[in-house]
Design a protein around this motif. Structure first.
Motif, PDB file in Angstrom:
ATOM      1  N   ILE A  64       5.520   6.579   6.460  1.00 10.81           N
ATOM      2  CA  ILE A  64       4.114   6.284   6.237  1.00 10.81           C
ATOM      3  C   ILE A  64       3.676   6.748   4.853  1.00 10.81           C
ATOM      4  O   ILE A  64       2.994   6.048   4.125  1.00 10.81           O
ATOM      5  N   SER A  65       4.086   7.963   4.466  1.00 14.87           N
ATOM      6  CA  SER A  65       3.581   8.513   3.215  1.00 14.87           C
ATOM      7  C   SER A  65       4.242   7.887   1.994  1.00 14.87           C
ATOM      8  O   SER A  65       3.635   7.820   0.939  1.00 14.87           O
ATOM      9  N   ASP A  66       5.507   7.474   2.129  1.00 12.25           N
ATOM     10  CA  ASP A  66       6.239   6.796   1.057  1.00 12.25           C
ATOM     11  C   ASP A  66       6.589   7.790  -0.047  1.00 12.25           C
ATOM     12  O   ASP A  66       5.918   8.777  -0.280  1.00 12.25           O
ATOM     13  N   ASP A  67       7.679   7.509  -0.746  1.00 16.40           N
ATOM     14  CA  ASP A  67       8.074   8.348  -1.867  1.00 16.40           C
ATOM     15  C   ASP A  67       7.061   8.271  -3.003  1.00 16.40           C
ATOM     16  O   ASP A  67       6.926   9.187  -3.802  1.00 16.40           O
ATOM     17  N   GLN A  68       6.349   7.157  -3.105  1.00 19.10           N
ATOM     18  CA  GLN A  68       5.316   6.986  -4.113  1.00 19.10           C
ATOM     19  C   GLN A  68       4.002   6.707  -3.396  1.00 19.10           C
ATOM     20  O   GLN A  68       3.642   5.553  -3.167  1.00 19.10           O
ATOM     21  N   PRO A  69       3.274   7.762  -3.022  1.00 15.99           N
ATOM     22  CA  PRO A  69       2.081   7.563  -2.195  1.00 15.99           C
ATOM     23  C   PRO A  69       0.997   6.743  -2.877  1.00 15.99           C
ATOM     24  O   PRO A  69       0.149   6.168  -2.208  1.00 15.99           O
ATOM     25  N   LEU A  70       0.996   6.672  -4.213  1.00 20.37           N
ATOM     26  CA  LEU A  70       0.007   5.869  -4.924  1.00 20.37           C
ATOM     27  C   LEU A  70       0.685   4.687  -5.616  1.00 20.37           C
ATOM     28  O   LEU A  70       0.429   4.381  -6.775  1.00 20.37           O
ATOM     29  N   SER A  71       1.544   4.016  -4.868  1.00 16.82           N
ATOM     30  CA  SER A  71       2.247   2.851  -5.390  1.00 16.82           C
ATOM     31  C   SER A  71       1.289   1.664  -5.503  1.00 16.82           C
ATOM     32  O   SER A  71       0.660   1.256  -4.520  1.00 16.82           O
ATOM     33  N   LYS A  72       1.198   1.091  -6.682  1.00 10.43           N
ATOM     34  CA  LYS A  72       0.328  -0.068  -6.884  1.00 10.43           C
ATOM     35  C   LYS A  72       0.833  -1.282  -6.106  1.00 10.43           C
ATOM     36  O   LYS A  72       0.036  -2.064  -5.559  1.00 10.43           O
ATOM     37  N   GLU A  73       2.133  -1.437  -6.045  1.00  9.21           N
ATOM     38  CA  GLU A  73       2.695  -2.558  -5.306  1.00  9.21           C
ATOM     39  C   GLU A  73       2.398  -2.434  -3.812  1.00  9.21           C
ATOM     40  O   GLU A  73       2.029  -3.405  -3.156  1.00  9.21           O
ATOM     41  N   LEU A 117      -9.404   7.177 -15.365  1.00  4.31           N
ATOM     42  CA  LEU A 117      -9.440   6.588 -14.024  1.00  4.31           C
ATOM     43  C   LEU A 117      -9.178   5.086 -14.046  1.00  4.31           C
ATOM     44  O   LEU A 117      -9.467   4.396 -15.029  1.00  4.31           O
ATOM     45  N   GLU A 118      -8.672   4.615 -12.908  1.00  2.00           N
ATOM     46  CA  GLU A 118      -8.557   3.190 -12.631  1.00  2.00           C
ATOM     47  C   GLU A 118      -9.350   2.860 -11.376  1.00  2.00           C
ATOM     48  O   GLU A 118      -9.512   3.716 -10.493  1.00  2.00           O
ATOM     49  N   GLU A 119      -9.832   1.636 -11.303  1.00  4.41           N
ATOM     50  CA  GLU A 119     -10.462   1.133 -10.083  1.00  4.41           C
ATOM     51  C   GLU A 119      -9.426   0.346  -9.283  1.00  4.41           C
ATOM     52  O   GLU A 119      -8.829  -0.602  -9.806  1.00  4.41           O
ATOM     53  N   TRP A 120      -9.199   0.769  -8.054  1.00  3.00           N
ATOM     54  CA  TRP A 120      -8.308   0.043  -7.139  1.00  3.00           C
ATOM     55  C   TRP A 120      -9.193  -0.601  -6.082  1.00  3.00           C
ATOM     56  O   TRP A 120      -9.863   0.097  -5.302  1.00  3.00           O
ATOM     57  N   ASP A 121      -9.198  -1.917  -6.040  1.00  4.47           N
ATOM     58  CA  ASP A 121     -10.105  -2.665  -5.168  1.00  4.47           C
ATOM     59  C   ASP A 121      -9.399  -2.995  -3.846  1.00  4.47           C
ATOM     60  O   ASP A 121      -8.485  -3.829  -3.820  1.00  4.47           O
ATOM     61  N   PRO A 122      -9.809  -2.370  -2.726  1.00  9.80           N
ATOM     62  CA  PRO A 122      -9.119  -2.638  -1.453  1.00  9.80           C
ATOM     63  C   PRO A 122      -9.433  -4.015  -0.873  1.00  9.80           C
ATOM     64  O   PRO A 122      -8.756  -4.458   0.054  1.00  9.80           O
ATOM     65  N   HIS A 123     -10.443  -4.704  -1.400  1.00  6.14           N
ATOM     66  CA  HIS A 123     -10.762  -6.048  -0.911  1.00  6.14           C
ATOM     67  C   HIS A 123      -9.812  -7.093  -1.489  1.00  6.14           C
ATOM     68  O   HIS A 123      -9.487  -8.081  -0.835  1.00  6.14           O
ATOM     69  N   THR A 124      -9.367  -6.866  -2.720  1.00  3.83           N
ATOM     70  CA  THR A 124      -8.524  -7.857  -3.396  1.00  3.83           C
ATOM     71  C   THR A 124      -7.121  -7.349  -3.698  1.00  3.83           C
ATOM     72  O   THR A 124      -6.217  -8.153  -3.961  1.00  3.83           O
ATOM     73  N   GLY A 125      -6.957  -6.038  -3.713  1.00  2.00           N
ATOM     74  CA  GLY A 125      -5.680  -5.458  -4.111  1.00  2.00           C
ATOM     75  C   GLY A 125      -5.512  -5.361  -5.614  1.00  2.00           C
ATOM     76  O   GLY A 125      -4.455  -4.934  -6.095  1.00  2.00           O
ATOM     77  N   TYR A 160     -21.521  -3.704   1.712  1.00  2.00           N
ATOM     78  CA  TYR A 160     -20.395  -3.411   2.610  1.00  2.00           C
ATOM     79  C   TYR A 160     -19.050  -3.381   1.880  1.00  2.00           C
ATOM     80  O   TYR A 160     -18.004  -3.473   2.514  1.00  2.00           O
ATOM     81  N   ASN A 161     -19.069  -3.230   0.570  1.00  2.00           N
ATOM     82  CA  ASN A 161     -17.841  -3.164  -0.218  1.00  2.00           C
ATOM     83  C   ASN A 161     -17.535  -1.731  -0.627  1.00  2.00           C
ATOM     84  O   ASN A 161     -18.369  -0.837  -0.516  1.00  2.00           O
ATOM     85  N   SER A 162     -16.330  -1.546  -1.135  1.00  2.00           N
ATOM     86  CA  SER A 162     -15.899  -0.203  -1.516  1.00  2.00           C
ATOM     87  C   SER A 162     -14.961  -0.289  -2.706  1.00  2.00           C
ATOM     88  O   SER A 162     -14.518  -1.382  -3.096  1.00  2.00           O
ATOM     89  N   ILE A 163     -14.632   0.878  -3.244  1.00  2.00           N
ATOM     90  CA  ILE A 163     -13.710   0.951  -4.370  1.00  2.00           C
ATOM     91  C   ILE A 163     -13.010   2.302  -4.359  1.00  2.00           C
ATOM     92  O   ILE A 163     -13.590   3.308  -3.915  1.00  2.00           O
ATOM     93  N   PHE A 164     -11.766   2.326  -4.800  1.00  2.00           N
ATOM     94  CA  PHE A 164     -11.065   3.579  -5.073  1.00  2.00           C
ATOM     95  C   PHE A 164     -11.140   3.861  -6.572  1.00  2.00           C
ATOM     96  O   PHE A 164     -10.940   2.952  -7.395  1.00  2.00           O
ATOM     97  N   LEU A 165     -11.407   5.102  -6.926  1.00  2.00           N
ATOM     98  CA  LEU A 165     -11.228   5.588  -8.286  1.00  2.00           C
ATOM     99  C   LEU A 165     -10.009   6.499  -8.261  1.00  2.00           C
ATOM    100  O   LEU A 165     -10.008   7.523  -7.569  1.00  2.00           O
ATOM    101  N   VAL A 166      -8.967   6.098  -8.979  1.00  2.00           N
ATOM    102  CA  VAL A 166      -7.682   6.791  -8.922  1.00  2.00           C
ATOM    103  C   VAL A 166      -7.344   7.326 -10.310  1.00  2.00           C
ATOM    104  O   VAL A 166      -7.341   6.571 -11.295  1.00  2.00           O
TER     105      VAL A 166
END
Length: 758
Positions: free
Chosen positions: A22-31, A712-720, A749-755
């Motif tokens: 579940i956690s993966d070797d790369q927990p913040l993998s963009k792919e 920071l980067e914006e990671w959009d969970p609606h579009t990937g 009702y939208n959201s965003i990750f700041l990574v």
């Protein structure tokens, strides 16, 4: 339980491999974020409801649940009198095996739901099953029990003789009505009769017995009874399907065990012996406090008894199920009922501690005036307190409401999900998919067959999958504010009653119910949490009194929560309304204040100690911080080390916001106040991650200020999609510290990750 020792090492090995998957070797993998693998896809409850389930229809539905809905598995809920094949029969197990093999082919994973209907522990005894009390039929003496009291008022001197009622005698207490002095006269019983020479004066003689209640579930307070339950259910699955455990079968799920039965007086025959083993004295003379005011000892006695009952509950059911699961190579989750009782004495007893021994704490967001959202933070805080990675919610069942026809809107579905994930839930289990969608008992029916949801369901489950990729990863929660969970005071105020009150609430409460309103008028810990998040825009963690003692230490002007993974550091500690407190907790708070930390007391200052006879020490500690303070007077104190102490007798959102932002402290996240914005801040793989969500129906364009100088980067969970965040920086001229200012634009009702970039 015979297999536990044999498979314990194997269990831990498999559980670790599951978690690393579940956690993966790369927990913040963009792919992985853009294209989540199936283990991150949500897994709904799947009701096999009131019909004959066949292999061909089942496997066809499973294929479409994966391909058309985006579900990565499910938990099967056998349900209703007309369900066939018969529960746990050979035909049932054959069908279950077909399902497991199809799941293996599809890459899906299955949760082992532990009942026929609910609540867990009866093996089908209720209308949600087939009304067959299998556990009670097999083990009638191991079902839940109840504490009864028979009392006799008598005037001495006189010779007293009375037949003892049926059941196990827990104690006989004589209480002098002049001064509430109590005498344990249990040894005066012989051959079913109590005989005692009553001294002069008016006395109340109370006979306490533990009796079978008749409710046909396993005795939740007795580990042996719950081992028999897992033997009847869990062992059957393991003996038949052990090759699927830890691969296709990933965990167990329990549903709605509770002490909300037995006329709210659930008890167990071993109570006295176990209590004496822990505390070194008999509880018998404390028993009257569960019904009456016995004088200065009342709150302390109640906290001892109800607190210990809560511990037995967590160790009697939850711990047994969790240990079975881990020993067989899988996880365990589930939820109690009702979670929304503001005094949890008759539900889970101690809502936070009920999850101490459970790998994945859980809650039920359900319709019917059950405001579980007010308690999400207790669940996630329990996980943070005891260093657990996942927090589950069974979500959307019977919504919008039991008694109101209609369907849950997509706006509500998105808003609820965002609310849960910003409050620390990271394993949303949709309720539900129904095998026979013409016999849906509790809406919504969340599958490809429902035209209300079918077109957008895949987008929604993909969105949840992306949230899971980030928020299920190993990491730690960040918050500057801790709030003491005042369970000792809550249990100290509790007693046995039958009216609809703060410990007995189950759904709607009449707003004119004066008994309820009076009881809750001085309880504010849930409100404090809401005001912090919605009024001040600050996340926080509830701290259990046991954890404050055992895991927290004062380091400079910070209060540190020490865990292997989830280490947290606080600049502010709230003591919400708690008339009673443990001396050790209060001493640590005063030490924190003296070392430069900030402590905020609300509504009621502590006056009583959990430890009998030490109330004056509590008063002395409070007066060392607030000399001469009146109980209804607002006050702010500051010491030579920069420590701040505040008492808010009438707290509200505005007052808390003013105190927080007037303190001069710099918080990790801040923004122009808007209750539709919620967030969670975590550190994952040594990188700051912020999840911000818009829960409302309006567009939000604002600036968010983050502590530190961040790229920071914006990671959009609606579009990937991932893009550079629009940021600027500011410097605090007084402290010399930097902040990062981020412009965000959130649709309804939208959201965003700041990574944070590597």
């Amino acid at each position: 339980m015979k297999k536990i020792k044999y498979s314990l090492l194997l269990g831990f090995t498999i559980i670790l491999s599951l978690h690393s998957c579940i956690s993966d070797d790369q927990p913040l993998s963009k792919e992985m974020f853009s294209n989540p693998q199936i283990q991150y896809w949500p897994r709904p409850l799947y009701f096999w409801n009131n019909t004959t389930v066949t292999a061909d229809v089942l496997t066809s539905q499973m294929q479409k649940m994966r391909d058309e809905c985006g579900y990565g598995g499910f938990g099967v809920v056998p349900f209703g009198k007309d369900f066939r094949p018969e529960y746990l029969s050979e035909d049932y197990l054959n069908l279950y095996g077909t399902m497991l093999e199809k799941a293996k082919e599809l890459g899906m994973t299955i949760s082992l739901y532990d009942e026929f209907g609910f609540p867990s522990g009866s093996v089908g005894a209720f209308t949600e099953g087939d009304d067959t009390p299998r556990f009670q039929q097999k083990y009638p003496d191991m079902t839940i029990q109840r504490l009864d009291k028979e009392e006799i008022d008598i005037k001495g001197p006189v010779a007293f003789s009375h037949k003892i009622p049926e059941g196990k005698l827990m104690g006989v207490v004589a209480m002098d009505l002049a001064d509430n002095k109590r005498i344990d006269i249990s040894e005066s019983s012989n051959n079913g009769t109590i005989k005692w020479n009553v001294p002069a004066g008016k006395w109340k003689i109370m006979i306490f017995t533990c009796v079978l209640d008749g409710y046909p579930v396993a005795d939740y307070l007795n580990p042996a009874a719950n081992e028999l339950f897992t033997g009847m259910v869990h062992d059957v699955y393991y003996e038949r399907f052990k090759q699927y455990f830890g691969t296709v079968i990933y965990g167990t799920f329990f549903d709605e065990p509770s002490m909300f039965h037995a006329q709210f007086r659930m008890w167990t025959p071993q109570f006295n012996e176990k209590f004496s083993d822990k505390y070194g004295f008999s509880p018998v003379t404390l028993y009257p406090a569960m019904w009456y005011d016995i004088g200065p000892e009342t709150q302390s006695a109640r906290n001892y008894l109800f607190g210990f009952r809560s511990e037995l509950y967590s160790m009697g059911f939850t711990k047994v199920v969790n240990e079975w699961s881990v020993a067989h190579g899988i996880t365990a989750t589930g939820h109690h009922a009702p979670e929304e009782a503001i005094i949890p004495a008759n539900g889970a007893g101690d809502l936070m501690k009920s999850f101490k021994y459970l790998e994945i704490p859980g809650i039920d967001k359900i319709g019917g005036y059950r405001y579980a959202e007010r308690f999400y933070k207790l669940l996630s805080s329990a996980a943070y307190n005891w260093d657990k990675k996942l927090v589950m919610s069974e979500t959307y069942g019977a919504m919008p409401n039991y008694g109101e026809p209609g369907d849950l809107s997509w706006n509500d579905i998105w808003s609820i999900a965002n609310d849960q994930y910003t409050k620390g839930i990271n394993m949303l289990i949709p309720h539900a998919v129904w095998y026979d969608n013409t016999k849906v008992t509790y809406k919504p029916e969340l599958s490809y067959r429902n035209p209300l949801y079918a077109d957008s369901l895949k987008a929604y489950t993909t969105y949840l999958s992306r949230l899971n990729v980030i928020l299920q990863a190993d990491g730690k929660h960040v918050a500057d504010v801790a709030v003491l969970y005042p369970i000792q005071s809550l249990l100290g105020d509790h007693y046995f009653y039958t009216e609809t009150g703060p410990a007995n609430v189950d759904g709607w409460v009449d707003p004119e119910n004066s008994f309820f309103n009076d009881a809750v008028s001085k309880i504010d810990y849930v409100d404090i949490g809401g005001w912090l998040q919605n009024g001040a825009g600050l996340d926080f963690t509830y701290i259990h009194p046991e954890v404050l003692d055992e895991k927290c230490s004062v380091t400079g002007n910070r209060l540190e929560l020490k865990n292997s993974s989830n280490n947290e550091s606080y600049s502010v500690l709230f003591f919400p309304s708690c008339y009673m407190v443990s001396l050790s907790n209060l001493k640590k708070a005063v030490d924190f204040y003296n070392s430069g930390g900030m402590v905020v007391f609300t509504t009621r200052l502590p006056h009583k100690s959990c430890e009998t006879g030490r109330d004056t020490e509590v008063d002395s500690l409070i007066r060392s911080v607030f000399p001469g303070l009146e109980d209804d007077a607002w006050e702010m104190k500051e010491n030579e080390n920069g420590g701040k102490a505040c008492f808010l007798p009438d707290p509200d959102a505005v007052g808390i916001s003013e105190v927080m932002y007037g303190s001069g402290l710099e918080f990790d996240v801040s923004y122009p106040l808007n209750p539709d914005i919620q967030y969670i801040h975590k550190v994952i793989d040594n990188r700051n991650v912020y999840f911000l969500a818009n829960l409302g129906k309006g567009n939000i364009q604002t600036e968010v200020t983050l502590r530190g100088k961040l790229v920071l980067e914006e990671w959009d969970p609606h579009t990937g999609k991932i893009r550079k965040a629009e940021t600027g920086y500011s410097e605090n001229k007084t402290s010399g510290s930097f902040s990062t200012v981020v412009k965000i634009n959130l649709k309804p009702y939208n959201s965003i990750f700041l990574v944070e970039k590597e």
